[in-house]
Design an enzyme around this catalytic site. Sequence first.
Site, PDB file in Angstrom:
ATOM      1  N   ASN A  17       0.876  -1.175   0.000  1.00 29.91           N
ATOM      2  CA  ASN A  17       0.000   0.000   0.000  1.00 29.91           C
ATOM      3  C   ASN A  17       0.912   1.224   0.000  1.00 29.91           C
ATOM      4  OD1 ASN A  17      -1.817   2.029   0.470  1.00 29.91           O
ATOM      5  ND2 ASN A  17      -2.817   1.043   2.219  1.00 29.91           N
ATOM      6  N   ARG A  31      -2.593  -2.022  -3.500  1.00 28.90           N
ATOM      7  CA  ARG A  31      -3.781  -1.192  -3.316  1.00 28.90           C
ATOM      8  C   ARG A  31      -3.697  -0.012  -4.276  1.00 28.90           C
ATOM      9  NH1 ARG A  31      -5.123   3.438   0.837  1.00 28.90           N
ATOM     10  NH2 ARG A  31      -7.307   3.677   0.312  1.00 28.90           N
ATOM     11  N   HIS A  33     -12.839   2.966  -0.466  1.00 28.68           N
ATOM     12  CA  HIS A  33     -12.831   2.037   0.680  1.00 28.68           C
ATOM     13  C   HIS A  33     -13.508   0.714   0.326  1.00 28.68           C
ATOM     14  CE1 HIS A  33     -12.735   5.671   3.668  1.00 28.68           C
ATOM     15  NE2 HIS A  33     -11.519   5.214   3.484  1.00 28.68           N
ATOM     16  N   GLY A  79     -10.086   8.715   6.891  1.00 26.14           N
ATOM     17  CA  GLY A  79     -11.092   8.890   5.847  1.00 26.14           C
ATOM     18  C   GLY A  79     -12.310   8.077   6.243  1.00 26.14           C
ATOM     19  N   ARG A 136     -10.871  16.004   5.903  1.00 21.95           N
ATOM     20  CA  ARG A 136     -11.681  16.309   4.712  1.00 21.95           C
ATOM     21  C   ARG A 136     -13.076  16.743   5.109  1.00 21.95           C
ATOM     22  NH1 ARG A 136     -10.633  10.642   2.120  1.00 21.95           N
ATOM     23  NH2 ARG A 136      -8.507  10.511   2.901  1.00 21.95           N
ATOM     24  N   GLU A 195      -8.327  -4.746   5.527  1.00 27.29           N
ATOM     25  CA  GLU A 195      -8.176  -4.383   4.122  1.00 27.29           C
ATOM     26  C   GLU A 195      -7.036  -5.143   3.447  1.00 27.29           C
ATOM     27  OE1 GLU A 195      -8.528  -0.051   5.345  1.00 27.29           O
ATOM     28  OE2 GLU A 195      -9.311   0.051   3.306  1.00 27.29           O
TER      29      GLU A 195
HETATM   30  P1  AMP Z   1      -7.872   4.514  10.626  1.00 29.88           P
HETATM   31  O1  AMP Z   1      -7.817   5.471   9.481  1.00 29.88           O
HETATM   32  O2  AMP Z   1      -8.845   3.401  10.442  1.00 29.88           O
HETATM   33  O3  AMP Z   1      -6.506   4.037  11.066  1.00 29.88           O
HETATM   34  O4  AMP Z   1      -8.441   5.352  11.856  1.00 29.88           O
HETATM   35  C1  AMP Z   1      -7.649   6.313  12.485  1.00 29.88           C
HETATM   36  C2  AMP Z   1      -8.481   7.165  13.405  1.00 29.88           C
HETATM   37  O5  AMP Z   1      -9.163   6.350  14.363  1.00 29.88           O
HETATM   38  C3  AMP Z   1      -7.631   8.109  14.229  1.00 29.88           C
HETATM   39  O6  AMP Z   1      -7.525   9.349  13.613  1.00 29.88           O
HETATM   40  C4  AMP Z   1      -8.379   8.241  15.520  1.00 29.88           C
HETATM   41  O7  AMP Z   1      -9.065   9.481  15.519  1.00 29.88           O
HETATM   42  C5  AMP Z   1      -9.424   7.155  15.506  1.00 29.88           C
HETATM   43  N1  AMP Z   1      -9.404   6.361  16.726  1.00 29.88           N
HETATM   44  C6  AMP Z   1      -8.557   5.355  17.071  1.00 29.88           C
HETATM   45  N2  AMP Z   1      -8.847   4.901  18.301  1.00 29.88           N
HETATM   46  C7  AMP Z   1      -9.904   5.624  18.761  1.00 29.88           C
HETATM   47  C8  AMP Z   1     -10.674   5.641  19.974  1.00 29.88           C
HETATM   48  N3  AMP Z   1     -10.422   4.807  20.978  1.00 29.88           N
HETATM   49  N4  AMP Z   1     -11.688   6.526  20.050  1.00 29.88           N
HETATM   50  C9  AMP Z   1     -11.944   7.384  19.055  1.00 29.88           C
HETATM   51  N5  AMP Z   1     -11.266   7.415  17.903  1.00 29.88           N
HETATM   52  C10 AMP Z   1     -10.242   6.561  17.745  1.00 29.88           C
END
Ligand code: AMP
Length: 371
Positions: free
Chosen positions: A8, A65, A154, A186, A215, A355
């Site tokens: 990725n 990806r 996604h 995202g 965004r 993913e």
């Molecule tokens: P991802 O793009 O799936 O890796 O998601 C990342 C985002 O998940 C981060 O910017 C965090 O804001 C959010 N995140 C991770 N853990 C938590 C949590 N315990 N509570 C709220 N948001 C979270």
Amino acid sequence: MTRVLVLNCGSSSLRYRLFDGSDVLTKGLIQRIGEAGGDAADHREALQRLMDTVDLTGLAAVGHRVVHGGDRFTSSTVVTDDVVATIEELVPLAPLHNPAALTGLEVARKLLPEVPQVAVFDTAFHATIPPEGVRWAIDREVAERWGIRRYGFHGTSHAYVSRETGRMLGKPVAETNVITLHLGNGSSATAVRGGRSVATSMGMSPLSGLVMGTRSGDIDPSVVFHLHREAGLPIDEIEELLTRRSGLQGLTGDNDMRTVLERRDQGDSEAALAFEIYCRRLREYVGAYLAVLGRVDAITFTAGVGENSPVVREGALGGLEALGITVDPDRNGRNELIISPDGSPITVCVVPTEEELEIAEEARRAIGSES
Ligand code: AMP
């Protein structure tokens, strides 16, 4: 051969995961590529580093990806010169995302010439959305000439978690209707009918739909004209504003939901309002997709926020009992796989997304060695 390497590529990063079947043998992230003091001078050096440190013998395929497949790729595709040329043609549709994937593809083809390379597109799962969910009400010829339509993103995540949801419910995929909410940096919502995407919140780019980390999600397109004419902002700056300085970042100065929730707990009114805006947009999409699907078996949360934040899940779905949606506070607080009470008309699920695993499986399917 059952080993698949998943790559990725971001503009300055290379995330990799090596699978044997569904087991992860190794994974890693090479960061700040091309930057002073970064892990590698360019993507070629990054991949060479990976090859020097990880045993890549016996690979069945490399799965890449690729964010945007336009309307040219509706499924995962074994990479040839023609495929590379077509992904190049699609760069104007995804100038922020596709160039990095192309670099990764080209470097991997050179360094691993005997291994089939498979492009797995974020857009492909949404190829089943019917025309009325794809086309916007603008001049037909302009739309066709410039590829103006919804593509959705996604896709590997929505495909994986909707299938997993069906499995958890013990229902055949073909009979299961799910609303999937991928809430990470995202975010996007998708309506899945019988295993096929029929509506999704991202559009021509990953900018529209839900409120995200940086965004904006949906806004009136007139905002762009107004900022250009009245504020004198050049178009690139408006793009930067809407993609990097909006969403939670724009509303609060913090793009991380955890920080926003902490500030809200401490009584910060900006953070509280940002949370309300975030949740309200989610409810609007859930309501819309309940209506698109007519009958819904499950609503599934995934990705960083969706998997980890009981407060956001409650904020998005609280008070919807009249629609058959109930969130059990204890189950929700424990991030259980099913957070609705037993016997609810609509099951509310939390399914960790995979993913990379989905990309590995897609790569195996594409080379026809599914085992
Ligand atoms: P991802 O793009 O799936 O890796 O998601 C990342 C985002 O998940 C981060 O910017 C965090 O804001 C959010 N995140 C991770 N853990 C938590 C949590 N315990 N509570 C709220 N948001 C979270």
